[in-house]
Design an enzyme around this catalytic site. Sequence first.
Site, PDB file in Angstrom:
ATOM      1  CD  GLU A  45     -58.955 -24.147 -61.570  1.00  0.00           C
ATOM      2  OE1 GLU A  45     -59.770 -23.213 -61.433  1.00  0.00           O
ATOM      3  OE2 GLU A  45     -59.048 -25.014 -62.459  1.00  0.00           O
ATOM      4  CG  ASP A  49     -59.143 -20.377 -55.260  1.00  0.00           C
ATOM      5  OD1 ASP A  49     -58.667 -19.282 -55.587  1.00  0.00           O
ATOM      6  OD2 ASP A  49     -60.262 -20.495 -54.719  1.00  0.00           O
ATOM      7  CG  ASP A 118     -57.993 -21.893 -64.181  1.00  0.00           C
ATOM      8  OD1 ASP A 118     -58.250 -21.035 -63.309  1.00  0.00           O
ATOM      9  OD2 ASP A 118     -58.765 -22.175 -65.118  1.00  0.00           O
ATOM     10  CD  GLU A 121     -56.370 -20.417 -58.712  1.00  0.00           C
ATOM     11  OE1 GLU A 121     -56.772 -19.307 -58.341  1.00  0.00           O
ATOM     12  OE2 GLU A 121     -57.114 -21.268 -59.272  1.00  0.00           O
TER      13      GLU A 121
END
Length: 229
Positions: A45, A49, A118, A121
């Site tokens: 995650e 991002d 989350d 990502e």
Amino acid sequence: MRLAADLKAFEARIGHQFSQPELLLRAVTHASISSSTRPDNQRLEFLGDRVLGLVMAEALLSADTAASEGQLAPRFNALVRKEACAEVAREVGLGDVLKLGRSEMLSGGRRKEALLGDAMEAVIAAVYQDGGFDAARALILRLWGPRIGAVEQDARDPKTSLQEWAQARAMPPPVYTEQGRTGPDHQPIFTVEVKLESGEAEIARAGSKRVAEQAAARALLARMETSDD
């Protein structure tokens, strides 16, 4: 066998076939079911991002070569925020393949916005590690494509716009009031009213207070702008 079949179907939905399927398995594994031999998706995650941010920055610069940093920043935020990631996750059915602990599953984890965002990502990072940056960029542009085209409108914060509308008419800022909260703790529904000094008001409901405020502001602004015409 069922999980493997579900992940294969998920690969088809996102348009990427993994040469290292263990990466996808890790991306869909929540911390609530992780162990020393079954790593969760938190590190992925973190990486995803950053990959998403770079791709979106590139896409926005290419889409509008004349835009200033001040114009680009709210568009960028609208595309990478957790709510946008969760919306994409729902569209590709990511919740259906998540590996969750029993308590998280019973509390509606497959529908939770933060959890879905989350995990989306993490999937991006898994694609990046499996196929490189070009594969990750292709995935993001494919899944976020319609949002990139409409981002200028999405980035227009309705609460700010409504306040600017009121100030332009010498009114004080609109007032937001929480009218109620229903549903279980893990999936609440907030009811919010926004009201102008002149008495006009709108009510909206959403899964978070902030989203409900924005929805109410958007509805009231649309009504007031229509009455101005």
